[in-house]
Scaffold this active site. Structure first.
Site, PDB file in Angstrom:
ATOM      1  CB  SER A 108      -0.843  -0.014   1.276  1.00 23.56           C
ATOM      2  OG  SER A 108      -1.305   1.277   1.577  1.00 23.56           O
ATOM      3  CB  SER A 109       0.438   4.631  -1.425  1.00 29.15           C
ATOM      4  OG  SER A 109      -0.834   4.915  -0.902  1.00 29.15           O
ATOM      5  CB  CYS A 110      -0.062   3.854   4.182  1.00 30.51           C
ATOM      6  SG  CYS A 110      -0.185   2.121   4.538  1.00 30.51           S
ATOM      7  CE1 TYR A 137      -3.112  -2.941   5.609  1.00 35.96           C
ATOM      8  CE2 TYR A 137      -2.379  -0.931   4.540  1.00 35.96           C
ATOM      9  CZ  TYR A 137      -2.956  -2.175   4.463  1.00 35.96           C
ATOM     10  OH  TYR A 137      -3.373  -2.661   3.245  1.00 35.96           O
ATOM     11  CE  LYS A 141      -0.748  -4.829   3.262  1.00 36.29           C
ATOM     12  NZ  LYS A 141      -1.021  -6.106   2.565  1.00 36.29           N
ATOM     13  CG  HIS A 180     -10.171   2.915   2.178  1.00 37.04           C
ATOM     14  ND1 HIS A 180     -10.278   1.554   2.076  1.00 37.04           N
ATOM     15  CD2 HIS A 180      -8.951   3.153   2.708  1.00 37.04           C
ATOM     16  CE1 HIS A 180      -9.170   0.994   2.529  1.00 37.04           C
ATOM     17  NE2 HIS A 180      -8.349   1.938   2.925  1.00 37.04           N
TER      18      HIS A 180
HETATM   19  O1  GFB Z   1      -9.559   6.814   2.664  1.00 35.58           O
HETATM   20  P1  GFB Z   1      -9.168   7.145   4.066  1.00 35.58           P
HETATM   21  O2  GFB Z   1      -9.991   6.569   5.155  1.00 35.58           O
HETATM   22  O3  GFB Z   1      -7.681   6.721   4.360  1.00 35.58           O
HETATM   23  O4  GFB Z   1      -9.211   8.747   4.251  1.00 35.58           O
HETATM   24  P2  GFB Z   1      -6.195   7.280   4.104  1.00 35.58           P
HETATM   25  C1  GFB Z   1      -8.675   9.636   3.297  1.00 35.58           C
HETATM   26  C2  GFB Z   1      -9.019  11.065   3.659  1.00 35.58           C
HETATM   27  O5  GFB Z   1     -10.420  11.290   3.466  1.00 35.58           O
HETATM   28  C3  GFB Z   1      -8.734  11.467   5.114  1.00 35.58           C
HETATM   29  C4  GFB Z   1     -10.979  11.952   4.576  1.00 35.58           C
HETATM   30  O6  GFB Z   1      -8.208  12.776   5.125  1.00 35.58           O
HETATM   31  C5  GFB Z   1     -10.126  11.442   5.752  1.00 35.58           C
HETATM   32  O7  GFB Z   1     -10.245  12.294   6.868  1.00 35.58           O
HETATM   33  N1  GFB Z   1     -12.427  11.674   4.668  1.00 35.58           N
HETATM   34  C6  GFB Z   1     -13.423  12.597   4.496  1.00 35.58           C
HETATM   35  C7  GFB Z   1     -13.003  10.494   4.967  1.00 35.58           C
HETATM   36  N2  GFB Z   1     -14.607  12.041   4.703  1.00 35.58           N
HETATM   37  C8  GFB Z   1     -14.394  10.734   4.993  1.00 35.58           C
HETATM   38  C9  GFB Z   1     -15.269   9.642   5.307  1.00 35.58           C
HETATM   39  O8  GFB Z   1     -16.492   9.771   5.363  1.00 35.58           O
HETATM   40  N3  GFB Z   1     -14.679   8.429   5.536  1.00 35.58           N
HETATM   41  C10 GFB Z   1     -13.309   8.260   5.472  1.00 35.58           C
HETATM   42  N4  GFB Z   1     -12.803   7.042   5.674  1.00 35.58           N
HETATM   43  N5  GFB Z   1     -12.459   9.294   5.213  1.00 35.58           N
HETATM   44  C11 GFB Z   1      -5.684   4.794   4.526  1.00 35.58           C
HETATM   45  C12 GFB Z   1      -4.739   4.092   5.451  1.00 35.58           C
HETATM   46  O9  GFB Z   1      -5.371   6.110   4.721  1.00 35.58           O
HETATM   47  O10 GFB Z   1      -5.492   4.494   3.167  1.00 35.58           O
HETATM   48  C13 GFB Z   1      -4.480   2.723   5.094  1.00 35.58           C
HETATM   49  O11 GFB Z   1      -5.229   4.251   6.778  1.00 35.58           O
HETATM   50  C14 GFB Z   1      -4.328   2.466   3.616  1.00 35.58           C
HETATM   51  O12 GFB Z   1      -3.330   2.319   5.765  1.00 35.58           O
HETATM   52  C15 GFB Z   1      -5.370   3.167   2.820  1.00 35.58           C
HETATM   53  O13 GFB Z   1      -3.052   2.869   3.173  1.00 35.58           O
HETATM   54  C16 GFB Z   1      -5.142   3.069   1.314  1.00 35.58           C
HETATM   55  O14 GFB Z   1      -5.900   7.461   2.659  1.00 35.58           O
HETATM   56  O15 GFB Z   1      -5.923   8.466   4.963  1.00 35.58           O
END
Ligand code: GFB
Length: 310
Positions: A108-110, A137, A141, A180
């Site tokens: 993953s890109s993280c 995580y 990875k 996500h």
């Molecule tokens: O997709 P996401 O949950 O994960 O959140 P990451 C991306 C961005 O979207 C963050 C915002 O800045 C969140 O605060 N966001 C806005 C929301 N509204 C929402 C919502 O309703 N739900 C969610 N979930 N986010 C993950 C990693 O990071 O990405 C993992 O935790 C993994 O390790 C994955 O790498 C691909 O992109 O921040």
């Protein structure tokens, strides 16, 4: 890889694994072996060894993982580290013992440092501290990548790693706590439209930037890399383009046809400010994504009738 050989897709019920199975079948690979997590708990070493001894796969796509969005990563920190470490260690070791011809590990890109220069090149790995919300995580990875490299160096195993950007597609998770951002916003806008609600709440500030790749494009890249890449390190897979979370929300709002407001919830974390992949290595090998973000969101939105919240 030829159609007579046996391919094990670990995690075939997930978004990535199911896209891989669809892709392989469409290319004529029929000898695909799968197990649900109930049939085979990949965290159990002996069960994994027995499975490999019985099935003796020639190729392995390791797409099984404990995954989730920013809140799930940050809340279930122990599970994200333990489950992912066990799954990858068990599968990679069993693939070595049972002489798998080639294994592909999906990361993953993280894995990249929070403040790594953008776009992220493969050589930025381990050059700085990680984003705290997904550090467990990411460490799991990174360990998977290092296991593949160490097994290549010590045992001569042809085990490779692939690093996808943020993904979306069929069989995504739409649970608002653990998903996500992209599926979460599709659901939030759809429900708000259906119930005539005046606003949709977006977590954080909306300013972080993310890159999104459709799972069908990822599956295509994975098969391509299985055939064309055998080396240490890994290859980034993405589109090479990103947008702010607010722009993503506006695009989804338009696709869904919602007319209310978007509001922010600053009590929720933003996570990494930006994680745009540099995809020069992949482009130089001749692979390019095909599904643009807006088309991909339309495709996904058109496929949701079977969801109980729809
Ligand atoms: O997709 P996401 O949950 O994960 O959140 P990451 C991306 C961005 O979207 C963050 C915002 O800045 C969140 O605060 N966001 C806005 C929301 N509204 C929402 C919502 O309703 N739900 C969610 N979930 N986010 C993950 C990693 O990071 O990405 C993992 O935790 C993994 O390790 C994955 O790498 C691909 O992109 O921040």
């Amino acid at each position: 890889m030829n159609p007579d050989q046996k391919i094990y897709v670990a995690g075939h019920r997930g978004m990535v694994g199911s896209a891989l199975v669809r892709k392989l079948r469409s290319l004529g690979y029929e000898n695909i072996v799968t197990r649900t997590s109930r049939e085979l708990d990949l965290r159990q070493q002996e069960a994994v060894q027995d499975f490999f001894a019985d099935e003796r796969p020639d190729y392995v796509f390791l797409a099984a993982a404990k995954v989730g969005g920013i809140m799930a990563n940050n809340t279930y920190r122990g599970q994200f580290l333990y489950d992912n470490l066990m799954i990858e260690a068990n599968v990679i070791e069993a693939a070595r013992v049972h002489e798998v011809k080639k294994l592909q590990f999906l990361g993953s890109s993280c894995i990249y440092p929070k403040m790594a220069p953008q776009p992220l090149t493969e050589d930025a790995l381990l050059t700085g501290p990680l984003e705290p919300t997904n550090e467990p995580y990411a460490i799991a990875k990174i360990t998977g990548i290092k296991l593949c490299d160490a097994y290549r160096s010590e045992y001569g195993c042809d085990f490779i790693s692939v690093m996808p950007t943020n993904l979306y597609g069929p069989n995504d998770n739409y649970d608002l706590q653990s998903s996500h951002v992209l599926p979460a916003l599709i659901r939030k806008f759809h429900e708000a439209k259906k119930e005539n609600r005046p606003e949709v709440v977006m977590w954080g500030t909306g300013s972080p930037k993310r890159e999104f790749l459709h799972a069908d494009d990822l599956a295509d890249a994975c098969v391509f890399l299985m055939q064309n890449f055998s080396d240490y390190g890994f290859v980034n897979v993405g589109t090479g383009e990103d947008l702010s979370i607010l722009s993503l929300a506006e695009t989804i709002k338009e696709v869904v046809g919602y007319e209310g407001k978007i509001t922010k919830d600053p009590t929720k974390p933003d996570g990494t400010p930006r994680k745009l992949m540099n995809v020069d290595k992949l482009h130089a090998m001749g692979w390019h994504h095909r599904i643009d973000l807006r088309d991909g969101i339309e495709r996904v939105y058109a496929e949701l009738e079977d969801q109980d919240w729809y």
